[in-house]
Design an enzyme around this catalytic site. Structure first.
Site, PDB file in Angstrom:
ATOM      1  N   TYR A 155       0.847  -1.210   0.000  1.00 13.05           N
ATOM      2  CA  TYR A 155       0.000   0.000   0.000  1.00 13.05           C
ATOM      3  C   TYR A 155       0.878   1.253   0.000  1.00 13.05           C
ATOM      4  O   TYR A 155       0.645   2.178  -0.781  1.00 13.05           O
ATOM      5  CB  TYR A 155      -0.924  -0.033   1.221  1.00 13.05           C
ATOM      6  CG  TYR A 155      -2.011   1.020   1.217  1.00 13.05           C
ATOM      7  CD1 TYR A 155      -3.130   0.896   0.394  1.00 13.05           C
ATOM      8  CD2 TYR A 155      -1.936   2.137   2.040  1.00 13.05           C
ATOM      9  CE1 TYR A 155      -4.133   1.865   0.403  1.00 13.05           C
ATOM     10  CE2 TYR A 155      -2.934   3.102   2.060  1.00 13.05           C
ATOM     11  CZ  TYR A 155      -4.032   2.961   1.227  1.00 13.05           C
ATOM     12  OH  TYR A 155      -5.023   3.918   1.232  1.00 13.05           O
ATOM     13  N   ILE A 190      -9.953   7.818   7.465  1.00 16.88           N
ATOM     14  CA  ILE A 190     -11.306   8.338   7.279  1.00 16.88           C
ATOM     15  C   ILE A 190     -12.282   7.186   7.496  1.00 16.88           C
ATOM     16  O   ILE A 190     -12.035   6.069   6.986  1.00 16.88           O
ATOM     17  CB  ILE A 190     -11.488   8.883   5.836  1.00 16.88           C
ATOM     18  CG1 ILE A 190     -10.339   9.841   5.457  1.00 16.88           C
ATOM     19  CG2 ILE A 190     -12.852   9.533   5.658  1.00 16.88           C
ATOM     20  CD1 ILE A 190     -10.200  11.074   6.305  1.00 16.88           C
TER      21      ILE A 190
HETATM   22  P1  NAD Z   1     -13.902   2.292   0.027  1.00 16.39           P
HETATM   23  O1  NAD Z   1     -13.418   0.885   0.080  1.00 16.39           O
HETATM   24  O2  NAD Z   1     -14.855   2.742   1.078  1.00 16.39           O
HETATM   25  O3  NAD Z   1     -14.495   2.601  -1.419  1.00 16.39           O
HETATM   26  C1  NAD Z   1     -13.715   2.329  -2.553  1.00 16.39           C
HETATM   27  C2  NAD Z   1     -14.583   2.181  -3.783  1.00 16.39           C
HETATM   28  O4  NAD Z   1     -13.690   1.830  -4.862  1.00 16.39           O
HETATM   29  C3  NAD Z   1     -15.617   1.050  -3.684  1.00 16.39           C
HETATM   30  O5  NAD Z   1     -16.867   1.509  -4.131  1.00 16.39           O
HETATM   31  C4  NAD Z   1     -15.065  -0.038  -4.609  1.00 16.39           C
HETATM   32  O6  NAD Z   1     -16.071  -0.810  -5.253  1.00 16.39           O
HETATM   33  C5  NAD Z   1     -14.272   0.788  -5.613  1.00 16.39           C
HETATM   34  N1  NAD Z   1     -13.241  -0.010  -6.284  1.00 16.39           N
HETATM   35  C6  NAD Z   1     -12.347  -0.868  -5.732  1.00 16.39           C
HETATM   36  N2  NAD Z   1     -11.601  -1.444  -6.680  1.00 16.39           N
HETATM   37  C7  NAD Z   1     -12.024  -0.938  -7.874  1.00 16.39           C
HETATM   38  C8  NAD Z   1     -11.648  -1.139  -9.219  1.00 16.39           C
HETATM   39  N3  NAD Z   1     -10.683  -2.014  -9.555  1.00 16.39           N
HETATM   40  N4  NAD Z   1     -12.278  -0.440 -10.176  1.00 16.39           N
HETATM   41  C9  NAD Z   1     -13.271   0.434  -9.857  1.00 16.39           C
HETATM   42  N5  NAD Z   1     -13.683   0.654  -8.603  1.00 16.39           N
HETATM   43  C10 NAD Z   1     -13.068  -0.019  -7.626  1.00 16.39           C
HETATM   44  O7  NAD Z   1     -12.574   3.206   0.056  1.00 16.39           O
HETATM   45  P2  NAD Z   1     -12.347   4.679   0.658  1.00 16.39           P
HETATM   46  O8  NAD Z   1     -11.940   4.537   2.074  1.00 16.39           O
HETATM   47  O9  NAD Z   1     -13.470   5.559   0.290  1.00 16.39           O
HETATM   48  O10 NAD Z   1     -11.015   5.078  -0.139  1.00 16.39           O
HETATM   49  C11 NAD Z   1     -11.043   5.821  -1.352  1.00 16.39           C
HETATM   50  C12 NAD Z   1      -9.614   6.181  -1.727  1.00 16.39           C
HETATM   51  O11 NAD Z   1      -9.011   6.952  -0.686  1.00 16.39           O
HETATM   52  C13 NAD Z   1      -8.699   4.963  -1.939  1.00 16.39           C
HETATM   53  O12 NAD Z   1      -7.804   5.216  -2.987  1.00 16.39           O
HETATM   54  C14 NAD Z   1      -7.949   4.877  -0.617  1.00 16.39           C
HETATM   55  O13 NAD Z   1      -6.719   4.209  -0.742  1.00 16.39           O
HETATM   56  C15 NAD Z   1      -7.795   6.348  -0.279  1.00 16.39           C
HETATM   57  N6  NAD Z   1      -7.592   6.587   1.149  1.00 16.39           N
HETATM   58  C16 NAD Z   1      -8.525   6.199   2.058  1.00 16.39           C
HETATM   59  C17 NAD Z   1      -8.293   6.427   3.405  1.00 16.39           C
HETATM   60  C18 NAD Z   1      -9.275   6.031   4.464  1.00 16.39           C
HETATM   61  O14 NAD Z   1      -8.913   6.128   5.650  1.00 16.39           O
HETATM   62  N7  NAD Z   1     -10.479   5.625   4.143  1.00 16.39           N
HETATM   63  C19 NAD Z   1      -7.095   7.045   3.810  1.00 16.39           C
HETATM   64  C20 NAD Z   1      -6.175   7.421   2.846  1.00 16.39           C
HETATM   65  C21 NAD Z   1      -6.434   7.199   1.507  1.00 16.39           C
END
Ligand code: NAD
Length: 253
Positions: A155, A190
């Site tokens: 990651y 988040i």
């Molecule tokens: P989440 O898992 O809640 O939602 C992610 C969405 O992406 C889902 O709807 C899933 O179906 C979709 N997805 C996954 N693989 C896919 C693919 N191959 N093609 C199309 N869609 C796909 O994730 P989140 O927490 O909302 O995170 C969103 C972004 O923010 C990610 O890139 C994550 O790494 C980044 N992020 C999240 C956090 C956190 O704490 N939640 C922190 C830092 C960064």
């Protein structure tokens, strides 16, 4: 005045979490939004919610690792709304594993979704935005793209890659004379389905995450969506190749 009035946006991974909040906020601020995600049912629900709130949105089935699917998603966006101004490369997956415990297969899966997906999404967006006369691309990295974690080898690598790839793409666009800006966003933890999955609804594990943030709580999807809205709008017209950290003080320590 709505902050992205008349603009057309595509947000990957917008059926849930940060992407969904971003799609909702962009629509509330006047953009027509295409939600690209693997999860059709959740994506259609997100579209219905935006429409119920008076916004405009559509769903396209998209696997961000698939170049052909990306081209089709952009084609569909242009067919529906005629242009592309904003692309948010948000889709990503979490994966826990050290350098020793991560298999090559898992490593490649994480890079494929988190890094290849952002590369492809940026490439197709640039092509469409050149025709629209400019645009803004926002790529989701993480605090884990700024600092290391012994249990996040794959990651960390993917999110660090997103950070520098974003700067490379920003410089390319600026030096080519395209009016296309490219920036990255770096959230702390988040509360989304991704983080719920990591802590498995274990209160002690959640508290451990909370304790990492000097501000005393986890972020909400909208905390990130507002940062993305700023980068997507013309308010940030002098901002490119930059990294916006939204982390409750996590990386300030
Ligand atoms: P989440 O898992 O809640 O939602 C992610 C969405 O992406 C889902 O709807 C899933 O179906 C979709 N997805 C996954 N693989 C896919 C693919 N191959 N093609 C199309 N869609 C796909 O994730 P989140 O927490 O909302 O995170 C969103 C972004 O923010 C990610 O890139 C994550 O790494 C980044 N992020 C999240 C956090 C956190 O704490 N939640 C922190 C830092 C960064």
């Amino acid at each position: 005045m709505a902050r992205v009035a008349g603009k057309v946006a595509i947000v990957s991974g917008a059926a849930n979490g940060i992407g969904k909040a971003t799609a909702q906020l962009l629509a509330k601020e006047g953009a027509k939004v295409v939600i690209g995600d693997l999860k059709e049912e959740d994506g259609q629900k997100a579209v219905a919610e935006i429409k119920a709130a008076g916004g405009e949105a559509a769903f396209v089935k998209l696997n961000v690792t698939d170049e052909v699917a990306w081209k089709a998603a952009i084609e569909q966006t242009l067919k529906l709304y005629g242009r592309l101004d904003i692309a948010v490369n948000n889709a990503g997956i979490a994966y826990s594993g050290s350098v020793e415990s991560t298999s090559l297969e898992d490593w490649r899966r994480v890079q494929s979704i988190n890094l290849d997906g952002v590369f492809l999404g940026t490439q197709v967006a640039i092509e469409a935005m050149k025709k629209s006369g400019g645009g803004s691309i926002v790529n989701l990295s993480s605090i884990e793209g700024l600092i290391g974690d012994p249990m996040l080898a794959a990651y960390n690598a993917s999110k660090g890659g997103v950070r520098l790839f974003t700067k490379s793409a920003a410089l390319h666009c600026a030096k080519s004379g395209y009016k296309i800006r490219v920036n990255s966003v770096h959230p702390g933890y988040i509360w989304t389905p991704m983080v719920a999955g990591l802590t498995k609804e274990d209160a002690a594990a959640r508290q451990k995450l909370v304790d990492l943030h000097p501000i005393g709580h986890l972020g909400e999807p909208n905390d990130i969506a507002y940062g993305i809205l700023y980068l997507a709008s013309d308010e940030s017209k002098f901002v490119t190749g930059s990294e916006l950290v939204i982390d409750g003080g996590y990386t300030a320590q």
